[in-house]
Motif scaffolding. Structure first.
Motif, PDB file in Angstrom:
ATOM      1  N   CYS A 184      -2.945  -2.166   8.838  1.00  0.00           N
ATOM      2  CA  CYS A 184      -1.966  -0.876   8.036  1.00  0.00           C
ATOM      3  C   CYS A 184      -2.686  -1.711   6.770  1.00  0.00           C
ATOM      4  CB  CYS A 184      -0.907  -0.939   8.269  1.00  0.00           C
ATOM      5  SG  CYS A 184      -0.456   0.398   6.901  1.00  0.00           S
ATOM      6  N   CYS A 187      -1.386  -1.142   3.791  1.00  0.00           N
ATOM      7  CA  CYS A 187      -0.356  -2.250   3.179  1.00  0.00           C
ATOM      8  C   CYS A 187      -1.067  -3.333   3.709  1.00  0.00           C
ATOM      9  CB  CYS A 187       1.024  -2.430   3.656  1.00  0.00           C
ATOM     10  SG  CYS A 187       2.032  -2.276   5.677  1.00  0.00           S
ATOM     11  N   HIS A 196       4.830   3.710  11.879  1.00  0.00           N
ATOM     12  CA  HIS A 196       4.488   1.960  10.721  1.00  0.00           C
ATOM     13  C   HIS A 196       4.202   3.367   8.802  1.00  0.00           C
ATOM     14  CE1 HIS A 196       3.541  -0.583   7.894  1.00  0.00           C
ATOM     15  NE2 HIS A 196       2.649  -0.613   7.845  1.00  0.00           N
ATOM     16  N   CYS A 201       5.457   2.170   6.642  1.00  0.00           N
ATOM     17  CA  CYS A 201       4.411   1.239   5.355  1.00  0.00           C
ATOM     18  C   CYS A 201       5.588   0.778   3.805  1.00  0.00           C
ATOM     19  CB  CYS A 201       3.619   1.975   5.360  1.00  0.00           C
ATOM     20  SG  CYS A 201       2.481   1.561   4.244  1.00  0.00           S
TER      21      CYS A 201
HETATM   22 ZN   LIG Z   1       1.667  -0.638   5.793  1.00  0.00          ZN
END
Ligand SMILES: [Zn+2]
Length: 305
Positions: A184, A187, A196, A201
């Motif tokens: 991701c 993050c 997510h 997230c």
């Molecule tokens: Zn994330």
């Protein structure tokens, strides 16, 4: 000089190769060819000239053809090629229409039972036919969320891709071999799937938390789509919730793309303010004259009006 095909009205008199007169009673405006070899009359009728545009064209050519013939006395030379071309064109058009008609009849034949259109006791109607051709379709649960009239259209469009799980997240790109990792970008802690990115997230959770603080906890903290569809509030409350949800998805997707291009994102609190601004502007642009007083009070209490 190229000879125009002579075309005559249904009843006409003209002179042939030898100067003799010929009275014609034709079923429709027609092209007539007269050869001058051997004083022979050969008539070719332009068949199929029945549609209004074609008839108008034929009639427009009549005057020209007649004056040309009269000026020349005999005047008609061979126009086989042109006539054949026209006849072929008209015949192939007729054949095409006939073939399409036959095709439609074959396709619709199954819709008739006992001489009646199957779901129309009063007979055939275009609407009934369309429903029958389209078949039975079940209404999807997310329909009200995505096509909510209070959504901003571009949010609805992206939302529609989202509910089909068709956004090109990094987990998808990794499967296609387009990227080396599926981390991701917001993050760096999870795999970038739709679930997510938008709801699990830490970045998105901070956005959701900030929105919930000003909206009285309207957004669910898990299973957000399913829980939104089951929201027990009034229609106005649902419309606000759905508009918020698709706006949230849209804006987080924008931030994710922004990071990809220039490695910058808005702070979660800033993004939540932006989302609330959009929702407020959208609600204020609506005609609320039919909204119940309870809902108007609710909108006021959340500073949405
Ligand atoms: Zn994330």
């Amino acid at each position: 000089m190229r000879t125009q095909p002579p075309i005559f009205p249904a009843e006409t008199t003209f002179r042939g190769p030898g100067g003799e007169e010929l009275q014609l009673h034709l079923p429709e405006p027609a092209a007539v060819e007269v050869t001058d070899a051997g004083m022979e009359w050969r008539l070719t009728i332009l068949r199929g000239a029945t549609d209004p545009a074609e008839l108008a064209r034929v009639r427009a050519e009549l005057d020209t053809a007649r004056s040309t013939i009269e000026a020349q006395g005999l005047g008609i030379t061979s126009c086989d090629q042109e006539l054949r071309r026209r006849e072929d064109g008209l015949q192939s058009k007729d054949a095409k229409i006939a073939s399409l008609r036959a095709q439609v009849k074959t396709e619709l034949a199954a819709g008739y039972l006992n001489g009646k259109w199957h779901d129309q006791p009063d007979g055939y109607s275009p609407a009934g036919c369309y429903r029958w051709l389209r078949g039975v379709q079940t209404k999807v649960g997310w329909h009200s969320v995505i096509w909510n009239p209070w959504n901003t259209p571009k949010h609805s469009f992206l939302g529609w891709i989202w509910v089909h799980d068709a956004l090109k997240t990094k987990s998808k790109l990794l499967q296609f071999g387009v990227t080396d990792d599926a981390d991701c970008m917001l993050c760096g802690l999870g795999i970038e799937t739709q679930e997510h990115l938008f709801f699990d997230c830490p970045y998105s959770r901070r956005v959701i938390h900030a929105i919930n603080q000003v909206m009285g906890g309207i957004l669910a903290t898990h299973d957000m789509l399913e829980r939104s569809m089951q929201h027990p509030g009034s229609q106005v409350q649902k419309r606000v919730l759905y508009a918020l949800l698709v706006c949230l998805v849209y804006q987080i997707w924008q931030q994710r793309n922004r990071y990809r291009v220039d490695m910058q994102v808005l702070r979660p609190e800033k993004l939540s303010s932006l989302i609330m601004q959009e929702i407020r502007a959208r609600i204020r642009s609506r005609d609320l004259t039919l909204v119940k007083q309870d809902d108007v009070d609710w909108l006021h209490s959340l500073n949405l009006l």
